[in-house]
Design a protein around this motif. Structure first.
Motif, mmCIF file in Angstrom:
data_model
loop_
_atom_site.group_PDB
_atom_site.id
_atom_site.type_symbol
_atom_site.label_atom_id
_atom_site.label_comp_id
_atom_site.label_asym_id
_atom_site.label_seq_id
_atom_site.Cartn_x
_atom_site.Cartn_y
_atom_site.Cartn_z
ATOM 1 N N PHE A 1 2.409 0.619 8.118
ATOM 2 C CA PHE A 1 3.445 1.013 7.162
ATOM 3 C C PHE A 1 2.934 2.140 6.270
ATOM 4 O O PHE A 1 3.604 3.139 6.053
ATOM 5 N N ASP B 1 4.344 5.831 5.907
ATOM 6 C CA ASP B 1 4.938 6.156 4.620
ATOM 7 C C ASP B 1 4.242 7.332 3.934
ATOM 8 O O ASP B 1 4.731 7.853 2.950
ATOM 9 N N THR B 2 3.073 7.738 4.438
ATOM 10 C CA THR B 2 2.339 8.781 3.736
ATOM 11 C C THR B 2 2.232 10.062 4.558
ATOM 12 O O THR B 2 1.295 10.827 4.401
ATOM 13 N N THR B 3 3.197 10.281 5.435
ATOM 14 C CA THR B 3 3.245 11.573 6.106
ATOM 15 C C THR B 3 4.691 11.908 6.431
ATOM 16 O O THR B 3 5.510 11.007 6.625
ATOM 17 N N ASN B 4 4.994 13.191 6.462
ATOM 18 C CA ASN B 4 6.310 13.633 6.896
ATOM 19 C C ASN B 4 6.249 14.178 8.317
ATOM 20 O O ASN B 4 7.238 14.647 8.849
ATOM 21 N N ARG C 1 13.257 0.518 6.102
ATOM 22 C CA ARG C 1 13.445 1.911 5.695
ATOM 23 C C ARG C 1 12.120 2.608 5.405
ATOM 24 O O ARG C 1 11.760 2.868 4.282
ATOM 25 N N VAL C 2 11.384 2.891 6.450
ATOM 26 C CA VAL C 2 10.092 3.539 6.245
ATOM 27 C C VAL C 2 10.076 4.958 6.810
ATOM 28 O O VAL C 2 9.041 5.534 7.064
ATOM 29 N N GLY D 1 16.498 3.684 -3.719
ATOM 30 C CA GLY D 1 15.646 4.354 -2.737
ATOM 31 C C GLY D 1 15.179 5.706 -3.230
ATOM 32 O O GLY D 1 14.637 5.820 -4.320
ATOM 33 N N ARG D 2 15.423 6.704 -2.427
ATOM 34 C CA ARG D 2 15.015 8.066 -2.766
ATOM 35 C C ARG D 2 15.588 8.553 -4.078
ATOM 36 O O ARG D 2 15.116 9.528 -4.640
ATOM 37 N N ARG E 1 7.775 4.745 -5.231
ATOM 38 C CA ARG E 1 7.888 5.257 -3.873
ATOM 39 C C ARG E 1 9.105 6.162 -3.699
ATOM 40 O O ARG E 1 9.018 7.226 -3.080
ATOM 41 N N GLY E 2 10.234 5.735 -4.232
ATOM 42 C CA GLY E 2 11.464 6.512 -4.068
ATOM 43 C C GLY E 2 11.320 7.899 -4.659
ATOM 44 O O GLY E 2 11.818 8.894 -4.118
ATOM 45 N N ASP F 1 3.862 14.340 1.223
ATOM 46 C CA ASP F 1 3.291 13.345 2.118
ATOM 47 C C ASP F 1 2.654 12.221 1.308
ATOM 48 O O ASP F 1 2.871 11.053 1.557
ATOM 49 N N ARG F 2 1.830 12.629 0.339
ATOM 50 C CA ARG F 2 1.095 11.631 -0.442
ATOM 51 C C ARG F 2 1.399 11.768 -1.919
ATOM 52 O O ARG F 2 1.598 12.864 -2.428
#
Lengths: 532, 332
Positions: free
Chosen positions: A8, A12-15, A154-155, A421-422, B265-266, B274-275
């Protein structure tokens, strides 16, 4: 669980799509079959039946956080994610080093031994168990477990991405993996092994992935009119009838089995030869043709279908494609061929009928037909290339939707609430009103349509021009006008305005207009369809 | 003048001390501006006379026109201004940041500006100044905002950089150009002595910090190397550079952002990094409560951030708390 939590974290830590696929492949390579199956299940956005509602979790959080309850709620509203709020308030990271020594439970065991058995327990016992997890787990796992309890993950990986990872891992084609992931499969070691070995036996009642149309405006660019089939774009529920062996299953586009909602369709489908799969639209159908979507909704909403409702709101399945015939996958054949066979097999049917072709020889005459769409209760036209195969997902080129323009009106921003969320930490859930005499009555809620820049600007303005706060909702000064689009309008005694709009969204921020120039309720009422 | 009158009030031009006839961090031009620190929302041009700390002089001057009149005071030095005595005390926010202590007839007010309680090798640590009325920020005044230890975050940043290096990627780290960027460059000296490429906006301030004796990793302008050389490098830039054509020169890269907002996080996902590294120059929730308790203030005025939540929290605890309307907030 620790391995899955690490996955996870990687996702979650890369696009980067590449890095996400690599991380999944790496995880699947080493995971046990049953854990891998569960991981796929949650990564594609599936969820187990909720055993505990969010309201209860919130109540327990208020008791556990050792903070004033209003402050917990305020924090939740700002964070916009319940699981994250719980992890932030109850499982602070500082203590995580100590907690990391807790015994390890695998992802599958989390479901089988802990989460699924919660169902049916007295709520006091549920509370005892869940709260103890919150306190025992390190931050990241506390967040994940609570997330799995409350809904989907939703990851930032789509089903398409999981499909690519699995295809790479097993050396299968993507289409094969796609088929295996659709429908109502259960996460188990057997599922994983069947997927790995490409055994289709587990796929008995599986539907095919739906082919989706892309929007088009300039139809002249499509070439000769004669190369295209034109049909109405129906406003119902997209569905697939899977008729195999002795079984007959009706699937929705959301890949849920809705067989028991529509017994008359199933009865009719049972008469069709086994080894057939149809794609089409479920519609409420009265004596004078198709009924508004709102009528169909009445049937979906019922727990049990009375004979009265079956009689009052009859349905039809308007079929437009044949995906399987005599047990063979017909999707690679041309639309021409599929439709000819479809027409033949439906000729004795009355409940399952063929979606008619619209007989207009030129683009111009077709455009004239499109103008009649609203009065016919359809959303516009579908254009399908006669030579096209039945694609997967939103592959462009074969199918186009040529929708009628939406209704529009100008509304005034009345209320705002924080997003999720975002959009955490921002006021992004808006309510708009129109004039009824001297006052503004709320008529629509909308969440989408503004750019990030506009959202930030509006958020700042909302904070500085709040009139009153009701919990997390703020009423604001009546100053900003927005153009809103919507797809349909119906009378609704449940709404203060007396009307309900379908799929309202923001079209543009009309900073050139003053609130006095917004629309009136009477304007909206004039858009109501005449009673049929 | 009434002895119960407020020593500092929020006016159209900024926080105003009538008895001393000066403003603190005004947002419009005034006669005398006492400056807590040099961030853009606290230091604005156009005033006739500025007073700041010795330690903050270099960065303050950098942000004003060459002819600006800047007077300085040492931390702890006290002087009379009008009817009051003022002194400046470390706020631990950035190099030279100060709390302004104002005393009149034995009554003490402290205007904290922005502050933090975490260790920071680039500036003097926050000093508790006992007072009757404390004017505080509330940028992160929600209990979700608790900072992890700075050393752990610095380690995370370093590990991320090294992992990217192994993958042949550049690491672009976004951080506020004044304060945060230098703090990261100083923290990273624990792990390496490798040079870091910096954006022009960061470079100017790094130079000012070096002149004040702050030790940081060696830096190079992020314009000198060829594209291939950036693979494996760490590049530091202000958040405004994200998404601009400026960052394209670094080829394939992973992006990170240092901010207290990265706790959520959001927030990180929305900004598209990315981080996210949870590193803030503001007080987190526990530090806000601790600081206000330690000052022994029985009245608290809040300038910016989650002022409503903190006000209500204190009111319920029997502390008189009110929100002031200011134009602060923005950096971080």
């Amino acid at each position: 669980m620790r391995e899955f939590a690490a996955l996870f974290e990687s996702l979650d830590t890369t696009n980067s799509t590449r890095l996400k696929i690599d991380a999944m492949v790496e995880y699947f390579r080493t995971a046990k079959a049953v854990d891998a199956a569960w991981a796929v299940y949650v990564l594609v956005g599936r969820r187990v039946k909720q055993s505990v509602g969010p309201a209860l979790l919130r109540a327990w959080l208020r008791e556990e956080a050792q903070l004033p309850p209003w402050l917990v709620e305020e924090t939740y509203a700002s964070i916009g994610d319940l699981a994250e709020t719980i992890a932030l308030l109850v499982a602070p990271e500082g203590a995580s080093a100590m907690r990391a020594t807790a015994p390890q439970i695998s992802l599958a065991d989390w479901f089988h031994q802990r989460i699924l058995p919660l169902t049916g327990l007295p709520s006091e016992e549920q509370r005892r168990r869940i709260v103890s997890w919150w306190h025992e787990l390190p931050y990241r796992e506390c967040f994940l477990v609570t997330k799995l309890l409350t809904g989907s993950l939703r990851v930032g990986v789509s089903r398409a991405l999981v499909t690519r990872a699995l295809a790479e891992l097993f050396g299968h084609s993507r289409a094969l993996v796609e088929r295996a992931l659709i429908g109502a499969w259960q996460p188990s070691a057997d599922f994983w092994i069947a997927l790995a070995q490409n055994e289709s036996s587990t796929l008995a009642s599986h539907p095919y992935p739906f082919y989706l149309a892309s929007p088009i405006e300039a139809v002249e660019s499509l070439g000769a009119r004669g190369e295209w089939l034109a049909e109405w774009k129906w406003d119902g529920i997209r569905g697939q009838i899977v008729r195999r062996g002795a079984e007959c299953t009706l699937w929705s586009r959301g890949e849920e089995i809705i067989t028991d909602r529509f017994p008359e369709i199933i009865a009719a489908a049972s008469a069709i030869e086994s080894g057939t799969v149809l794609d089409g639209e479920i519609l409420a159908w009265g004596e004078n043709g198709v009924l508004p979507f709102a009528e169909l909704q009445k049937r979906i909403g019922r727990r049990t279908l009375s004979s009265r409702i079956l009689k009052d709101i009859p349905v039809r399945f308007v079929a437009y494609d044949l995906l399987e015939w005599q047990g063979e996958d017909w999707r690679p054949r041309s639309l021409q061929e599929r439709r000819t066979q479809l027409q033949k097999l439906l000729s004795p049917q009355t409940v399952i009928v063929l979606s008619p072709a619209i007989d207009a020889p030129s683009w111009d005459s077709l455009a004239a037909e499109r103008d009649t769409a609203r009065s016919r209760g359809v959303e516009g036209l579908m254009l399908k290339n006669w030579q096209s195969v039945y694609g997967t997902g939103r592959q462009r080129g074969g199918w186009w939707k040529w929708k009628i323009d939406p209704f529009v009106f100008d509304g005034v921003l009345l209320y705002a609430a924080p997003g999720h969320g975002r959009r955490s930490n921002l006021y992004t859930d808006y309510t708009f009103g129109v004039w009824a005499g001297e006052i503004l009555v709320p008529v629509a809620k909308a969440y989408s349509g503004l750019t990030d820049e506009e959202i930030r600007r509006l958020d700042k303005w909302i904070r500085a021009h709040t009139r009153e706060k009701f919990g997390m909702v703020r009423s604001v000064e009546s100053a900003h006008v927005f153009e809103l689009a919507f797809e349909g309008i119906a009378r609704s005694p449940r709404h203060k305005s007396g009307i309900a709009l379908r799929f309202p969204r923001i079209k543009q921020w009309r900073s050139d207009k003053r609130p006095q120039e917004a629309d009136t309720l009477a304007n909206l009422q004039s858009m109501l369809p005449t009673q049929r | 003048m009434n002895e119960f009158e407020d020593l500092v009030t929020a006016t159209r031009r900024g926080l105003f001390c009538k008895a001393g006839d000066f403003y603190i961090d005004p947002w419009l031009p005034v006669e005398t501006a006492v400056i807590t620190h040099a961030h853009g929302d606290h230091l604005r041009g156009g005033s006739a006379r500025y007073i700041c700390t010795d330690a903050g002089e270099a960065v303050t001057r950098q942000r004003l026109t060459a002819d600006a009149r800047v007077e300085t005071m040492a931390y702890g030095e006290s002087r009379s201004v009008g009817d009051v005595r003022i002194s400046l005390h470390p706020a631990g926010h950035i190099l030279g940041s100060a709390q302004v202590r104002i005393e009149r007839d034995g009554v003490v007010w402290v205007v904290s500006g922005d502050y933090k309680r975490d260790a920071d090798p680039t500036c003097a640590p926050f000093e508790v100044v006992p007072c009757e009325t404390f004017i505080s920020e509330a940028t992160f005044a929600l209990p979700a905002y608790r900072w992890p230890e700075t050393q752990l975050v610095a380690r995370e940043i370093f590990d991320w950089w090294q992992a990217n290096k192994r993958a042949g990627l550049a690491s672009i780290l976004y951080a506020y150009a004044l304060g945060k960027a230098q703090r990261v460059l100083a923290e990273l000296t624990r792990f390496t002595s490798e040079p870091v490429y910096v954006h022009g906006a960061v470079a100017t301030i790094v130079n000012a910090y070096r002149q004040c004796g702050v030790e940081m990793l060696p830096t190079l302008p992020a314009t000198v190397a060829a594209k291939a050389d950036y693979a494996g490098a760490l590049i530091m830039a202000p958040p405004s550079a994200a998404g601009s054509s400026w960052v394209r020169r670094f080829g394939e890269a992973s992006s990170g952002f240092c901010s207290g907002w990265m706790r959520v996080r959001g927030d990180r996902r929305r900004r598209g990094y990315d981080r996210g590294f949870v590193l803030s120059d503001h007080a987190d929730w526990p530090s806000l409560l601790r600081t206000i308790r330690e000052t022994c203030a029985h009245r608290v005025l809040l300038t910016h951030g989650y002022t409503d939540a903190l006000c209500r929290f204190f009111q319920e605890q029997g502390v008189a708390a009110t929100a002031l309307r200011t134009e602060y907030g923005g950096e971080e």
